[in-house]
Scaffold this motif. Sequence first.
Motif, short mmCIF file in Angstrom:
data_model
loop_
_atom_site.label_atom_id
_atom_site.label_comp_id
_atom_site.label_asym_id
_atom_site.label_seq_id
_atom_site.Cartn_x
_atom_site.Cartn_y
_atom_site.Cartn_z
N ILE A 114 34.83 42.05 34.44
CA ILE A 114 35.80 42.34 33.59
C ILE A 114 37.39 42.60 34.21
O ILE A 114 38.12 42.23 33.70
CB ILE A 114 35.25 43.39 32.93
N LEU A 115 37.50 43.08 35.40
CA LEU A 115 38.55 43.49 36.01
C LEU A 115 39.24 42.08 36.38
O LEU A 115 40.32 41.66 36.28
CB LEU A 115 38.48 44.28 37.28
N VAL A 116 38.48 41.06 37.11
CA VAL A 116 38.85 39.79 37.32
C VAL A 116 39.29 39.16 36.05
O VAL A 116 40.35 38.55 36.01
CB VAL A 116 37.72 39.08 38.17
N LEU A 117 38.64 39.08 35.01
CA LEU A 117 38.98 38.34 34.01
C LEU A 117 40.38 39.03 33.02
O LEU A 117 41.20 38.38 32.86
CB LEU A 117 37.88 38.50 32.83
N ALA A 118 40.51 40.35 33.24
CA ALA A 118 41.50 41.05 32.91
C ALA A 118 42.84 40.47 33.67
O ALA A 118 43.97 40.20 33.20
CB ALA A 118 41.37 42.62 32.85
N LEU A 119 42.63 40.61 34.83
CA LEU A 119 43.91 40.35 35.89
C LEU A 119 44.23 38.75 35.52
O LEU A 119 45.38 38.51 35.44
CB LEU A 119 43.40 40.29 37.25
N VAL A 120 43.27 37.78 35.48
CA VAL A 120 43.65 36.40 35.42
C VAL A 120 44.23 36.22 33.97
O VAL A 120 45.36 35.39 33.93
CB VAL A 120 42.33 35.56 35.37
N PHE A 121 43.68 36.77 33.00
CA PHE A 121 44.37 36.72 31.41
C PHE A 121 45.66 37.33 31.28
O PHE A 121 46.86 37.00 30.93
CB PHE A 121 43.51 37.21 30.60
N ALA A 122 45.86 38.35 32.24
CA ALA A 122 47.19 39.16 32.35
C ALA A 122 48.19 38.34 32.87
O ALA A 122 49.43 38.25 32.63
CB ALA A 122 46.99 40.60 32.96
N GLY A 123 47.77 37.77 34.02
CA GLY A 123 48.64 36.78 34.90
C GLY A 123 49.02 35.75 34.21
O GLY A 123 50.30 35.30 34.18
N TYR A 124 48.13 34.92 33.40
CA TYR A 124 48.33 33.92 32.55
C TYR A 124 49.16 34.47 31.33
O TYR A 124 50.25 33.64 31.21
CB TYR A 124 47.06 33.41 31.92
N ALA A 125 49.18 35.41 30.97
CA ALA A 125 50.25 36.08 29.92
C ALA A 125 51.66 36.06 30.31
O ALA A 125 52.42 35.75 29.71
CB ALA A 125 49.69 37.31 29.06
N VAL A 126 51.68 36.79 31.59
CA VAL A 126 52.99 36.85 32.13
C VAL A 126 53.50 35.64 32.41
O VAL A 126 54.77 35.36 32.03
CB VAL A 126 52.70 37.98 33.29
N PHE A 127 52.79 34.45 33.19
CA PHE A 127 53.33 33.57 33.38
C PHE A 127 53.79 32.48 32.08
O PHE A 127 55.00 32.26 32.28
CB PHE A 127 52.22 32.73 34.11
N GLU A 128 53.08 32.56 31.10
CA GLU A 128 53.55 32.07 29.96
C GLU A 128 54.79 32.69 29.36
O GLU A 128 55.28 32.04 28.77
CB GLU A 128 52.48 31.76 28.85
N GLY A 129 54.61 33.90 29.47
CA GLY A 129 55.80 34.72 28.90
C GLY A 129 57.17 34.32 29.57
O GLY A 129 58.18 34.26 29.02
N LEU A 130 57.15 34.36 30.81
CA LEU A 130 58.43 34.08 31.77
C LEU A 130 58.88 32.46 31.56
O LEU A 130 59.78 32.30 31.77
CB LEU A 130 57.78 34.25 33.32
N SER A 131 57.71 31.58 31.08
CA SER A 131 58.08 30.23 31.25
C SER A 131 58.68 29.97 30.03
O SER A 131 59.25 28.47 29.76
CB SER A 131 57.26 29.22 31.39
N ARG A 132 58.91 30.66 28.87
CA ARG A 132 59.51 30.32 27.56
C ARG A 132 60.85 30.60 27.66
O ARG A 132 61.52 31.27 28.23
CB ARG A 132 59.00 31.20 26.69
#
Length: 126
Positions: A108-126
């Motif tokens: 669960i920790l790994v999934l949370a970190l991966v999805f949080a990283g994805y959300a941050v990456f997508e948010g910064l690329s907009r």
Amino acid sequence: MTDDDRRPKSVYGVGDEPDARFSLANERTALAWMRTGLALVAGGVALTTLAVVADLPVFVDIMAALVCLSGGLLAISALVGWRRVERAMRLSLPLPAPRILTGVGVGILVLALVFAGYAVFEGLSR
């Protein structure tokens, strides 16, 4: 139904019958883990459906597949854990430590970190 008809033999064919309350508690625990596994599979299906509808990157589909596989693995682990505890009770052995608890927490920790990283990456690329 006689004791000879109960399956699996590897569980019910050994030792003495434990108190029914303990066997039922063990079964409820296994079913709770299986429900959690089913919820992971459903979440993975929902995620991949969202990815298709929202035209998200293939990364989301890969993560959805991993979530689904994790749910299946958790269900199998629940069955194995049930068997280990039931046999220990029937043989009057100490109850074995849960194997899946640490794995679920780390997963669960790994999934949370991966999805949080994805959300941050997508948010910064907009």
